[in-house]
Scaffold this motif. Structure first.
Motif, short mmCIF file in Angstrom:
data_model
loop_
_atom_site.label_atom_id
_atom_site.label_comp_id
_atom_site.label_asym_id
_atom_site.label_seq_id
_atom_site.Cartn_x
_atom_site.Cartn_y
_atom_site.Cartn_z
N UNK A 43 0.83 -1.20 0.00
CA UNK A 43 0.00 0.00 0.00
C UNK A 43 0.87 1.26 0.00
N UNK A 44 1.82 1.31 -0.97
CA UNK A 44 2.81 2.40 -1.04
C UNK A 44 2.79 2.97 -2.45
N UNK A 45 2.93 4.32 -2.54
CA UNK A 45 3.03 5.03 -3.82
C UNK A 45 4.47 5.53 -3.99
N UNK A 46 4.99 5.33 -5.22
CA UNK A 46 6.36 5.79 -5.49
C UNK A 46 6.41 6.52 -6.83
N UNK A 47 7.41 7.46 -6.95
CA UNK A 47 7.72 8.13 -8.21
C UNK A 47 9.04 7.56 -8.71
N UNK A 48 9.01 6.98 -9.92
CA UNK A 48 10.18 6.30 -10.46
C UNK A 48 10.44 6.82 -11.87
N UNK A 49 11.73 7.06 -12.18
CA UNK A 49 12.14 7.46 -13.52
C UNK A 49 13.47 6.79 -13.84
N UNK A 50 13.56 6.23 -15.05
CA UNK A 50 14.77 5.53 -15.49
C UNK A 50 15.37 6.26 -16.68
N UNK A 51 16.70 6.43 -16.67
CA UNK A 51 17.45 6.95 -17.80
C UNK A 51 18.35 5.82 -18.29
N UNK A 53 19.26 2.23 -18.04
CA UNK A 53 19.06 1.24 -16.97
C UNK A 53 19.31 1.84 -15.59
N UNK A 54 19.53 3.16 -15.53
CA UNK A 54 19.83 3.83 -14.27
C UNK A 54 18.58 4.51 -13.73
N UNK A 55 18.28 4.26 -12.45
CA UNK A 55 17.13 4.90 -11.80
C UNK A 55 17.56 6.28 -11.30
N UNK A 56 17.04 7.33 -11.93
CA UNK A 56 17.41 8.70 -11.52
C UNK A 56 16.40 9.27 -10.51
N UNK A 57 15.21 8.66 -10.41
CA UNK A 57 14.24 9.03 -9.37
C UNK A 57 13.68 7.75 -8.77
N UNK A 58 13.73 7.66 -7.44
CA UNK A 58 13.09 6.56 -6.71
C UNK A 58 12.64 7.14 -5.37
N UNK A 59 11.48 7.78 -5.42
CA UNK A 59 11.00 8.55 -4.28
C UNK A 59 9.65 8.00 -3.81
N UNK A 60 9.59 7.62 -2.53
CA UNK A 60 8.34 7.12 -1.93
C UNK A 60 7.52 8.30 -1.42
N UNK A 61 6.26 8.37 -1.82
CA UNK A 61 5.39 9.49 -1.44
C UNK A 61 4.91 9.29 -0.01
N UNK A 62 5.10 10.33 0.81
CA UNK A 62 4.64 10.32 2.20
C UNK A 62 3.68 11.48 2.42
N UNK A 63 2.87 11.42 3.47
CA UNK A 63 1.90 12.51 3.71
C UNK A 63 2.56 13.85 3.99
N UNK A 64 3.85 13.84 4.37
CA UNK A 64 4.52 15.10 4.72
C UNK A 64 5.11 15.80 3.50
N UNK A 65 5.12 15.16 2.33
CA UNK A 65 5.72 15.75 1.13
C UNK A 65 4.80 16.82 0.54
N UNK A 66 5.44 17.78 -0.15
CA UNK A 66 4.70 18.85 -0.82
C UNK A 66 5.33 19.11 -2.18
N UNK A 67 4.50 19.12 -3.22
CA UNK A 67 4.97 19.43 -4.56
C UNK A 67 4.72 20.92 -4.82
N UNK A 68 5.77 21.65 -5.17
CA UNK A 68 5.69 23.11 -5.33
C UNK A 68 5.95 23.48 -6.78
N UNK A 69 5.05 24.32 -7.34
CA UNK A 69 5.27 24.87 -8.68
C UNK A 69 6.09 26.15 -8.55
#
Length: 369
Positions: A43-51, A53-69
């Motif tokens: 029951x976990x959400x993650x943000x993943x991006x590969x360049x 075969x290399x993972x450049x983003x592997x971030x688990x979303x938590x309630x304390x995170x904030x996305x800012x524009x």
């Protein structure tokens, strides 16, 4: 089911410089796929991006995170677990807004999942608290709680021998059995969860292999499309160069046509000037002829005037009347006179001839004028 992608987009990936904590460092040379993944097992959400075969983003979303524009096409969020700040540069404001909406949605889902997990932990901890309340009446050692049934039997025997009251030992034994069953149930649950996690891990590994194959295919397709785009750009640049050259030639032709028109107008003007010059030359020649004639007339008249002036002087000197000279000229009589008379006669003839010349000259002048 394992971890599955639920939303994907493309963006340029950046990370904050770990030294300065101010400058952005690009982690991808071009736009890459950035995806939200959901692990139904944990029951976990993650943000993943590969360049590659290399993972450049592997971030688990938590309630304390904030996305800012931070701008119309750029957004960022801080990941305390990875001890970094990620930044994404999108191709349009619409893609940025969509990513931010999904971030907020999955962040809320992570918060709800965390609350449900806490409630579950509270419910599972309730029997332990009740067991702890029973232990106040009969304190138990950790060995009696975590041990097996064989280890707990001697303890019960010792208690029965020391106290010699079976009714008093029945209550602690029933509590220890309940605690043992509870922990056995917890152990079975953990084993089941462990089996599920192992299966999920195997499934994730298989999915990773499949994703790598898909990624390799996507990279080949991207390379092919990139080459095609390069070829089209070359063709487009050549077409633009031909169009530009054609435009320049058209402008040059227009300029030459305008110059030709100007030259033709100038030629017509010069022809008119030449015709005018010819007319002026003819007028000049005619006036020159008339002037020469007038000069000849003038010289003739001057000569006649001189002769008349001389005759008048001779007449004055001879003290003769002019009428006498005229009579002598008309009659043309030859008489013997003295030298003075001969001189007078010659003078009269000369005057008469000059007068006749003057009359002829005047007639000629009148004909020209």
């Amino acid at each position: 089911m394992g971890e599955q992608p639920i939303f994907s987009t493309r963006a340029h990936v950046f990370q904050i410089d770990p030294n300065t904590k101010k400058n952005w460092v690009p982690t991808s040379k071009h736009a890459v796929t950035v995806s939200y993944f959901y692990d139904s097992t944990r029951n976990v959400y993650r943000i993943i991006s590969l360049d590659g075969s290399k993972a450049i983003i592997n971030s688990t979303i938590t309630p304390n995170m904030t996305f800012t524009k931070t701008s119309q096409k750029f957004g960022q969020w801080a990941d305390s677990r990875a001890n970094t700040v990620y930044g994404l540069g999108f191709s349009s404001e619409h893609h940025l807004s969509k990513f931010a909406e999904k971030f907020q949605e999955f962040k809320e889902a992570a918060r709800l999942a965390k609350e449900k997990s806490q409630e579950k932990m509270e419910l599972t901890s309730t029997p332990s608290q009740e067991s702890a309340g029973g232990d106040l009446q009969s304190p138990l050692t950790p060995e009696s709680i975590n041990g097996t049934d064989d280890e707990r039997t001697p303890d019960v025997t010792q208690n029965s021998e020391s106290r010699a009251e079976p009714t008093q030992n029945a209550l602690p034994f029933s509590h220890s059995s309940a605690i043992s069953k509870h922990w056995e149930a917890e152990l079975a649950t953990l084993k089941g969860n462990n089996a599920k996690l192992t299966a999920a891990l195997l499934e994730s590994t298989a999915n990773v292999k499949q994703w790598k194959q898909q990624l390799a295919a996507y990279q080949e397709e991207a390379e092919r499309l990139h080459k095609r785009v390069t070829e089209l750009e070359c063709v487009s640049s050549q077409a633009n160069a031909v169009h530009t050259h054609k435009t320049e030639l058209n402008q040059t032709i227009q300029e030459l046509e305008e110059t030709l028109k100007v030259k033709e107008e100038e030629i017509e003007r010069l022809k008119q000037e030449i015709d005018n010059a010819r007319e002026l030359q003819e007028q000049r020649d005619s006036l020159t002829q008339k002037l020469q004639l007038l000069l000849r007339v003038k010289s003739s008249m001057l000569k006649c005037a001189k002769c008349v002036f001389k005759c008048i002087i001779l007449m004055l000197n001879s003290s003769l009347e002019p009428g006498l000279w005229m009579i002598m000229c008309q009659q043309q009589e030859v008489m013997e006179i003295s030298s003075a008379e001969e001189v007078k006669k010659k003078a009269e003839k000369s005057i008469s001839s000059e007068i006749r010349k003057m009359c002829k000259t005047w007639e000629i002048v009148k004909s020209f004028v």
